[in-house]
Motif scaffolding. Structure first.
Motif, PDB file in Angstrom:
ATOM      1  N   MET A   1     -14.275   2.108 -10.519  1.00 31.14           N
ATOM      2  CA  MET A   1     -13.895   1.261  -9.390  1.00 31.14           C
ATOM      3  C   MET A   1     -12.453   1.434  -8.973  1.00 31.14           C
ATOM      4  O   MET A   1     -11.576   1.703  -9.777  1.00 31.14           O
ATOM      5  CB  MET A   1     -14.186  -0.194  -9.685  1.00 31.14           C
ATOM      6  N   GLN A   2     -12.260   1.261  -7.692  1.00 30.58           N
ATOM      7  CA  GLN A   2     -10.937   1.396  -7.093  1.00 30.58           C
ATOM      8  C   GLN A   2     -10.719   0.232  -6.150  1.00 30.58           C
ATOM      9  O   GLN A   2     -11.651  -0.225  -5.489  1.00 30.58           O
ATOM     10  CB  GLN A   2     -10.870   2.696  -6.281  1.00 30.58           C
ATOM     11  N   MET A   3      -9.472  -0.218  -6.081  1.00 25.17           N
ATOM     12  CA  MET A   3      -9.170  -1.355  -5.207  1.00 25.17           C
ATOM     13  C   MET A   3      -8.478  -0.918  -3.923  1.00 25.17           C
ATOM     14  O   MET A   3      -7.692   0.021  -3.924  1.00 25.17           O
ATOM     15  CB  MET A   3      -8.254  -2.344  -5.930  1.00 25.17           C
ATOM     16  N   VAL A   4      -8.778  -1.639  -2.857  1.00 28.31           N
ATOM     17  CA  VAL A   4      -8.050  -1.472  -1.594  1.00 28.31           C
ATOM     18  C   VAL A   4      -7.517  -2.856  -1.240  1.00 28.31           C
ATOM     19  O   VAL A   4      -8.278  -3.824  -1.190  1.00 28.31           O
ATOM     20  CB  VAL A   4      -8.966  -0.935  -0.477  1.00 28.31           C
ATOM     21  N   PHE A   5      -6.215  -2.939  -1.011  1.00 32.59           N
ATOM     22  CA  PHE A   5      -5.575  -4.238  -0.797  1.00 32.59           C
ATOM     23  C   PHE A   5      -5.358  -4.513   0.694  1.00 32.59           C
ATOM     24  O   PHE A   5      -5.488  -3.630   1.531  1.00 32.59           O
ATOM     25  CB  PHE A   5      -4.220  -4.274  -1.514  1.00 32.59           C
ATOM     26  N   GLN A   6      -4.981  -5.746   0.965  1.00 32.40           N
ATOM     27  CA  GLN A   6      -4.662  -6.121   2.345  1.00 32.40           C
ATOM     28  C   GLN A   6      -3.487  -5.292   2.860  1.00 32.40           C
ATOM     29  O   GLN A   6      -3.495  -4.814   3.984  1.00 32.40           O
ATOM     30  CB  GLN A   6      -4.301  -7.605   2.402  1.00 32.40           C
ATOM     31  N   ASP A   7      -2.499  -5.149   1.991  1.00 37.82           N
ATOM     32  CA  ASP A   7      -1.289  -4.441   2.380  1.00 37.82           C
ATOM     33  C   ASP A   7      -1.274  -3.072   1.721  1.00 37.82           C
ATOM     34  O   ASP A   7      -1.021  -2.959   0.531  1.00 37.82           O
ATOM     35  CB  ASP A   7      -0.073  -5.252   1.920  1.00 37.82           C
ATOM     36  N   PRO A   8      -1.556  -2.009   2.493  1.00 34.87           N
ATOM     37  CA  PRO A   8      -1.652  -0.686   1.879  1.00 34.87           C
ATOM     38  C   PRO A   8      -0.359  -0.240   1.218  1.00 34.87           C
ATOM     39  O   PRO A   8      -0.369   0.631   0.358  1.00 34.87           O
ATOM     40  CB  PRO A   8      -2.005   0.244   3.038  1.00 34.87           C
ATOM     41  N   TYR A   9       0.779  -0.850   1.595  1.00 30.95           N
ATOM     42  CA  TYR A   9       2.033  -0.477   0.938  1.00 30.95           C
ATOM     43  C   TYR A   9       1.954  -0.674  -0.559  1.00 30.95           C
ATOM     44  O   TYR A   9       2.670  -0.058  -1.328  1.00 30.95           O
ATOM     45  CB  TYR A   9       3.194  -1.301   1.510  1.00 30.95           C
ATOM     46  N   GLN A  10       1.048  -1.583  -0.991  1.00 34.67           N
ATOM     47  CA  GLN A  10       0.906  -1.838  -2.424  1.00 34.67           C
ATOM     48  C   GLN A  10       0.418  -0.612  -3.173  1.00 34.67           C
ATOM     49  O   GLN A  10       0.668  -0.479  -4.356  1.00 34.67           O
ATOM     50  CB  GLN A  10      -0.088  -2.980  -2.646  1.00 34.67           C
ATOM     51  N   SER A  11      -0.356   0.237  -2.494  1.00 31.98           N
ATOM     52  CA  SER A  11      -0.887   1.392  -3.211  1.00 31.98           C
ATOM     53  C   SER A  11      -0.290   2.712  -2.722  1.00 31.98           C
ATOM     54  O   SER A  11      -0.565   3.766  -3.278  1.00 31.98           O
ATOM     55  CB  SER A  11      -2.417   1.438  -3.113  1.00 31.98           C
ATOM     56  N   LEU A  12       0.548   2.660  -1.681  1.00 30.92           N
ATOM     57  CA  LEU A  12       1.107   3.917  -1.161  1.00 30.92           C
ATOM     58  C   LEU A  12       2.581   4.048  -1.515  1.00 30.92           C
ATOM     59  O   LEU A  12       3.343   3.092  -1.409  1.00 30.92           O
ATOM     60  CB  LEU A  12       0.947   3.974   0.364  1.00 30.92           C
ATOM     61  N   ASP A  13       2.941   5.257  -1.923  1.00 26.50           N
ATOM     62  CA  ASP A  13       4.337   5.555  -2.200  1.00 26.50           C
ATOM     63  C   ASP A  13       5.039   5.823  -0.863  1.00 26.50           C
ATOM     64  O   ASP A  13       4.615   6.701  -0.110  1.00 26.50           O
ATOM     65  CB  ASP A  13       4.384   6.804  -3.102  1.00 26.50           C
ATOM     66  N   PRO A  14       6.118   5.080  -0.550  1.00 24.52           N
ATOM     67  CA  PRO A  14       6.769   5.219   0.761  1.00 24.52           C
ATOM     68  C   PRO A  14       7.357   6.606   0.997  1.00 24.52           C
ATOM     69  O   PRO A  14       7.623   6.979   2.139  1.00 24.52           O
ATOM     70  CB  PRO A  14       7.875   4.152   0.732  1.00 24.52           C
ATOM     71  N   ARG A  15       7.546   7.388  -0.090  1.00 22.52           N
ATOM     72  CA  ARG A  15       8.174   8.710   0.081  1.00 22.52           C
ATOM     73  C   ARG A  15       7.156   9.841   0.137  1.00 22.52           C
ATOM     74  O   ARG A  15       7.517  11.007   0.102  1.00 22.52           O
ATOM     75  CB  ARG A  15       9.137   8.962  -1.083  1.00 22.52           C
TER      76      ARG A  15
END
Ligand code: ADP
Ligand code: MG
Length: 281
Positions: free
Chosen positions: A95-109
């Protein structure tokens, strides 16, 4: 005598059994004896107002939080618990989660392309040309073009960022996506696009969805089964179409009445809501 055993019913993909969780030294009950199961390829909605315990339950199922009681089973076996690498990798395959705020799982760089390449290597070991091909497949699957895939998260639209987060979640080829308010921050038209995308992915790949949302209309559209939560408890569960057509619990009716419609009476809804909450303290 030759006794034949009954045909074995395969256990559900994921089962939650009596999950409970309190905060503030027991004073706040976030989840109270929550049970449900999700079949392979199924779609379960968990719906309720803010604070009803939806995120707590989804984080426990995903292994991001420990429950005080109960168990999460994967294909009939206890889910690996803990924050250790092995347990996390085993869970990530399922299982994998997808959050409301994708910034939680994405590296900004990291561009979308780089983020996907990294996660593919982590989960599959692929590199080089094979990995590039897999990145391309995932981008196609979530409808991102080459230009978008080269951009950093901050240079993408909210909808595009959520597409990257979904692609990233799919990279591990999980059997279940847990989406916690995954479309809540998006404009209505973009919400519809992402919902259609998730539905198409479910049909194409057979991935199951656990769709957590305060929005009944979204849950009605995307799920087959639903569990309604109120203050940590499951007040009603069943087939989504049936529960929403003929809710048995007063709280479900209240949620339904809160959705604006042509003959909507917000004042009556807020009075009914106050009465319900007073009667259920
Ligand atoms: P929902 O996702 O339905 O809005 P949550 O699971 O986030 O609900 O929260 C359920 C209840 O638990 C809320 O009252 C919330 O304030 C409380 N809660 C959630 N996480 C924590 C925490 N880490 N510490 C203390 N209370 C928490
Ligand atoms: Mg929440």
């Amino acid at each position: 005598m030759n006794r034949q055993s009954a045909p074995a019913v395969p256990p559900p993909l994921v089962e939650a059994r009596g999950l409970s969780k309190t905060y503030n030294h027991g004073a706040l009950v976030a989840a109270d004896d929550i049970s449900f199961s999700i079949e392979s390829g199924g779609a379960l909605g968990i719906v309720g107002e803010s604070g009803s315990g939806k995120t707590t339950v989804s984080r426990i199922v995903a292994g991001l939080e420990r429950s005080d009681g109960g168990a999460v089973l994967i294909a009939g076996d206890p889910a690996p618990v803990g924050r250790g690498h092995r347990a996390r990798m085993l869970r990530a395959k399922v299982m994998q989660m997808v959050f409301q705020d994708p910034y939680q799982s994405l590296d900004p760089r990291q561009s979308a392309r780089e983020a996907l390449a990294e996660i593919i290597t982590l989960h599959t070991g692929l590199r080089g040309r094979e990995r590039t091909a897999r990145v391309g497949d995932l981008l196609d699957q979530v409808g991102l073009d080459a230009a978008a895939s080269a951009r950093m998260p901050r240079d993408l639209s909210g909808g595009q960022r959520q597409r990257v987060a979904i692609a990233r979640a799919l990279a591990a080829e999980p059997k279940l996506l847990i989406l916690d308010e995954a479309v809540a921050a998006l404009d209505v038209s973009i919400q519809a696009q992402i919902l259609r995308l998730l539905d198409a992915i479910r049909r194409e790949t057979g991935v199951a969805l656990m769709f957590v949302s305060h929005d009944l209309e979204v849950v009605r559209w995307i799920t087959d089964d639903v569990l309604v939560m109120f203050r940590g408890r499951a007040v009603e569960a069943g087939r989504t179409a049936e529960v929403l057509a003929e809710p048995e619990h007063a709280y479900t009716r209240l949620l339904l009445d809160s959705v604006p419609s042509p003959d909507w009476d917000p004042r009556a809804v807020s009075i009914a809501r106050r009465e319900f909450l007073t009667a259920n303290v």
